[in-house]
Design an enzyme around this catalytic site. Structure first.
Site, short mmCIF file in Angstrom:
data_model
loop_
_atom_site.label_atom_id
_atom_site.label_comp_id
_atom_site.label_asym_id
_atom_site.label_seq_id
_atom_site.Cartn_x
_atom_site.Cartn_y
_atom_site.Cartn_z
N GLU A 1 34.61 7.72 10.22
CA GLU A 1 34.36 7.69 8.77
C GLU A 1 34.72 6.31 8.26
OE1 GLU A 1 35.86 10.97 6.36
OE2 GLU A 1 36.45 9.60 4.76
N ARG B 1 31.80 18.44 -1.82
CA ARG B 1 31.97 18.34 -0.37
C ARG B 1 30.74 18.78 0.43
NH1 ARG B 1 37.07 17.74 1.37
NH2 ARG B 1 36.77 19.09 3.18
N ARG C 1 40.81 22.62 0.98
CA ARG C 1 39.55 21.92 1.24
C ARG C 1 38.44 22.86 1.68
NH1 ARG C 1 40.90 16.24 2.40
NH2 ARG C 1 43.05 16.05 1.76
N HIS D 1 31.11 13.40 1.49
CA HIS D 1 31.68 13.86 0.23
C HIS D 1 31.34 12.85 -0.86
CE1 HIS D 1 34.95 15.83 2.94
NE2 HIS D 1 33.78 16.42 3.04
N ASP E 1 0.84 -1.20 0.00
CA ASP E 1 0.00 0.00 0.00
C ASP E 1 0.87 1.25 0.00
OD1 ASP E 1 -1.67 2.08 0.48
OD2 ASP E 1 -2.38 1.37 2.43
N GLU F 1 35.40 15.99 -6.37
CA GLU F 1 34.84 15.72 -5.03
C GLU F 1 33.90 16.85 -4.63
OE1 GLU F 1 37.56 16.21 -1.73
OE2 GLU F 1 36.45 14.79 -0.49
N GLU G 1 30.50 10.15 7.03
CA GLU G 1 30.92 10.34 8.42
C GLU G 1 29.70 10.18 9.33
OE1 GLU G 1 34.45 13.54 7.35
OE2 GLU G 1 32.51 14.31 8.00
N GLU H 1 37.33 10.38 12.97
CA GLU H 1 37.33 11.72 12.36
C GLU H 1 37.74 12.76 13.40
OE1 GLU H 1 37.20 14.01 10.20
OE2 GLU H 1 37.22 12.78 8.39
N GLU I 1 32.17 9.29 1.00
CA GLU I 1 32.92 9.26 2.27
C GLU I 1 31.96 9.66 3.38
OE1 GLU I 1 36.77 11.46 1.99
OE2 GLU I 1 36.02 11.99 0.01
#
Ligand code: GLN
Ligand code: MG
Ligand code: MG
Ligand code: MG
Length: 443
Positions: free
Chosen positions: A195, A334, A315, A244, A52, A332, A133, A188, A131
């Site tokens: 991670e 982020r 970063r 990421h 359903d 990547e 976390e 981390e 990746e």
């Protein structure tokens, strides 16, 4: 090679499977499942099992509620933490309407549609490496989750007497036995934060794996008396949890983001893909950062992105180009956090990137300075905008973006926005502890 229905039949038989969980996700990425006994397997494999749909958030109204599950045999795995005697397996399903057409509210179908768009442009595969976390917290004496962690460890630390380390090891073992190739797992930056990275694969497989991953991590944590959370920012003042998404596209067996003849060995198309992601970054956020809490993570000082820029070195921007080249060349992104629906997140990223390639959207030059340290004037001179400051702003961007609406389809997009606007409003009218602290004695 991928498992077929016949493989599923013989595996279920050989491994003494008694129960099979048929799984799918709602539009918010929440895993749903129907448990059947092995006697029902034939019926299930034939796509004859019905449920359903009106009782699933964001799916359909009562009047049109019959939905059919079609198990994808390639997703067959045994739950390793369950007894071997009367084993429990699962199959991830696609969802179909009674007339045999795919249900447009099925997130897996939304991702398949974006992948078809890529195929029509000659790209056979979107590869993704996530990746994810998460935090591991204690539960109180009644078994309720807290935000307390006893571990004092930080990035890559190894602490011999840490409950979290033991739990993480068992998570890795469980995931490996379910076919995950774990590339790295580490503590981390924040206390209690971990991670686990698994090997890249095609987008649909990775979205399935992310959903499975969250379920396995929570299950194993619970067996260690811990609570695992993928909430993006559980504690103010320390790092939040991101997910990421490393992305690349394949054509004729080659990674099209790699071009050995250019100075930085990144192809023109890879630049356009970045251009597309940057162009739609604010609308994409509504999907990759879908909760009120997501925007508490996207603040400066905790390695989470705030500004819409890219870099190959630092970063702080939204997009980083890791140093690896050749087959591993990738982009990547982020911003995504692990509370998102991975099917929808990959669907919108891919469409934005493809749009960039189609329209040759050149991104601004790479920004190799620390963007957090710049003044507003410096940023605006370089054309660096910022991600939405809250869920509401992100939803307005999504509402305004034709491409993103097309990527999600009307059904999913409208139901997503409607539900999230209600969520935003429930938050907006609350009186939060911060306000009491700030104003109660002041006025
Ligand atoms: N936790 C950071 C985030 O919120 C990422 C930290 C890292 O992996 N370098 O995105
Ligand atoms: Mg990492
Ligand atoms: Mg990390
Ligand atoms: Mg990373």
């Amino acid at each position: 090679s991928k498992l077929t229905n016949d493989d599923v039949r013989s595996l279920a038989n050989d491994l003494g499977v008694k129960f099979i969980r048929l799984q799918f996700t709602d539009i918010f990425g929440v895993l749903k499942n129907v448990s059947i006994t092995v006697e029902q397997l034939e019926k299930a494999l034939a796509g004859e099992l019905m449920f359903d749909g009106s009782s699933i958030d964001g799916f359909v109204r009562i009047e049109e509620s019959d939905m059919y599950l079609r198990p994808d045999p390639s997703t067959f795995v045994i739950f390793p933490w369950k007894p071997r005697d009367g084993a429990v397996a699962r199959l991830i399903c696609d969802i179909y309407n009674p007339d045999g057409t795919p249900f447009e509210g099925d997130p897996r179908f939304v991702l398949r549609r974006s992948l078809q768009e890529a195929e029509s442009m000659g790209y056979s595969t979107m590869n993704v490496g996530p990746e994810a976390e998460f935090f591991l917290f204690h539960v109180d004496t009644e078994g309720r989750p807290t935000t307390v962690t006893h571990d004092r460890a930080g990035y890559f630390d190894l602490t011999p007497v840490d409950l979290g380390e033991n739990a993480r090891r068992d998570m890795v073992l469980a995931l490996e036995s379910m076919g995950f190739e774990i590339e790295a797992s580490h503590h981390e930056v924040a206390p209690g934060q971990h991670e686990i990275d698994f090997k890249y694969s095609d987008a649909l497989d990775i979205a399935d794996k992310i959903v499975t991953f969250r379920f396995v991590v929570r299950t194993i944590a619970q067996r260690h008396g811990l609570h695992a959370t993928f909430m993006p920012k559980p504690i103010f003042g320390i790092a939040g949890s991101g997910m990421h998404l490393n992305q690349s596209l394949m054509k004729d067996g080659k990674n099209i983001f790699f071009d050995p003849n250019l100075p930085n060995q990144m192809s023109e198309d890879s630049m356009y893909y970045i251009g597309g992601l940057l162009k739609y970054a604010r609308a994409i956020a509504a999907i990759t950062n879908p909760n009120v809490n997501s925007y508490k993570r996207l603040v400066s000082g905790y390695e989470a992105p705030v500004y819409i820029a890219w870099s190959s070195r630092n970063r702080s921007p939204l997009i980083r180009v890791p140093a690896k080249r050749g087959l591993s060349t990738r982009i990547e992104l982020r911003s995504p956090d692990p509370s998102c629906n991975p099917y929808l997140a990959l669907a919108v990223c891919l469409r934005a990137g493809l749009d960039g390639i189609k329209n040759k959207t050149m991104p601004p030059p790479a920004c190799d300075r620390n963007i957090y340290d710049m003044t507003d004037a410096e940023r605006s001179e370089l054309g660096i905008g910022n991600l939405p400051e809250n869920l509401y702003a992100a939803l307005l961007e999504l509402q305004r973006s034709e491409l993103m609406q097309d990527a999600l389809g009307k059904h999913v997009c409208q139901r997503f926005i409607d539900a999230k606007l209600i969520e935003w409003d429930r938050y907006r009218i609350q009186v939060h502890p911060w306000e009491i602290e700030e104003y109660l004695t002041k006025f």
